[in-house]
Design an enzyme around this catalytic site. Structure first.
Site, mmCIF file in Angstrom:
data_model
loop_
_atom_site.group_PDB
_atom_site.id
_atom_site.type_symbol
_atom_site.label_atom_id
_atom_site.label_comp_id
_atom_site.label_asym_id
_atom_site.label_seq_id
_atom_site.Cartn_x
_atom_site.Cartn_y
_atom_site.Cartn_z
ATOM 1 N N HIS A 80 0.839 -1.208 0.000
ATOM 2 C CA HIS A 80 0.000 0.000 0.000
ATOM 3 C C HIS A 80 0.874 1.259 0.000
ATOM 4 O O HIS A 80 0.632 2.205 -0.738
ATOM 5 C CB HIS A 80 -0.890 0.062 1.256
ATOM 6 C CG HIS A 80 -1.900 -1.029 1.366
ATOM 7 N ND1 HIS A 80 -2.003 -1.842 2.474
ATOM 8 C CD2 HIS A 80 -2.883 -1.426 0.526
ATOM 9 C CE1 HIS A 80 -3.008 -2.687 2.306
ATOM 10 N NE2 HIS A 80 -3.554 -2.464 1.133
ATOM 11 N N ARG B 297 -2.209 -5.794 -8.445
ATOM 12 C CA ARG B 297 -1.156 -6.789 -8.273
ATOM 13 C C ARG B 297 -1.188 -7.761 -9.460
ATOM 14 O O ARG B 297 -0.406 -7.654 -10.370
ATOM 15 C CB ARG B 297 -1.333 -7.540 -6.944
ATOM 16 C CG ARG B 297 -0.949 -6.712 -5.738
ATOM 17 C CD ARG B 297 -1.419 -7.342 -4.471
ATOM 18 N NE ARG B 297 -2.868 -7.528 -4.506
ATOM 19 C CZ ARG B 297 -3.603 -7.893 -3.481
ATOM 20 N NH1 ARG B 297 -3.052 -8.170 -2.335
ATOM 21 N NH2 ARG B 297 -4.910 -8.011 -3.599
ATOM 22 N N SER C 259 -2.852 -7.823 2.995
ATOM 23 C CA SER C 259 -3.080 -7.642 4.435
ATOM 24 C C SER C 259 -3.480 -8.961 5.086
ATOM 25 O O SER C 259 -3.096 -9.244 6.221
ATOM 26 C CB SER C 259 -4.195 -6.620 4.662
ATOM 27 O OG SER C 259 -3.832 -5.370 4.156
#
Ligand code: PNS
Length: 163
Positions: free
Chosen positions: A19, A92, A130
């Site tokens: 991020h 991604r 995450s």
């Protein structure tokens, strides 16, 4: 000329080096970036919105043109509220693409004045998420490559099983 503002939205549960890479690159392209902690109805978060905001603030405290906020509503409305001309998302793999494309088109419909821009993730963050960080930290694994050093201990304290 008016200030060019972009929003970087996400769950940030918690913020990762992936991020941060996207946020800092976006901050080089706009006058102001607002990182906004939002609700993703498909996810249940571990950290509270205030905790997530605090972790982000700690990691971007050196950057002059980055603000951090919390908003529990539509991203398209938030962008309008803040006068943002762009929404920045990190991509991604191809697996991200279909969902992100759908959201970009929906946000454009809801707020035609805002463009969604995709930044490709850096190669070293391709696999990073995450949820991976949470799993590894919860089982006392080493997450130091994945999260900024300045919030490492906060995250470990909250996530790892107490031995
Ligand atoms: O980090 P995430 O979980 O991929 O971020 C997704 C997020 C929070 C940006 C997205 O779910 C979102 O925009 N939530 C706010 C509500 C909204 O506007 N939904 C999209 C309508 S297309």
């Amino acid at each position: 000329m008016s200030e060019r503002i972009a929003v970087c939205p996400g769950s940030f549960d918690p913020i990762t080096k992936g991020h941060i890479d996207i946020i800092l690159r976006a901050a080089n392209m706009f006058d102001k970036i607002i990182v906004v902690v939002m609700t993703n109805i498909n996810k249940s978060c571990f950290f509270t919105p205030e905790e997530r905001k605090e972790l982000i603030l700690k990691t971007v405290s050196d950057a002059k043109n980055i603000e951090v906020d919390i908003y529990d509503g539509l991203l398209a409305d938030y962008a309008k509220l803040k006068g943002a001309c762009a929404i920045i998302k990190g991509l991604r793999a191809m697996s991200d693409f279909e969902y992100e494309f759908q959201m970009a088109l929906t946000n454009k419909k809801l707020n035609p004045e805002v463009e969604t821009l995709f930044l490709t993730t850096s190669a070293e963050n391709m696999y990073l998420s995450s949820s991976m960080v949470k799993q590894i930290a919860a089982m006392n694994g080493d997450v130091s490559d994945f999260i900024p050093e300045v919030i490492h201990d906060d995250i470990i304290e909250r996530l790892s099983f107490k031995k």
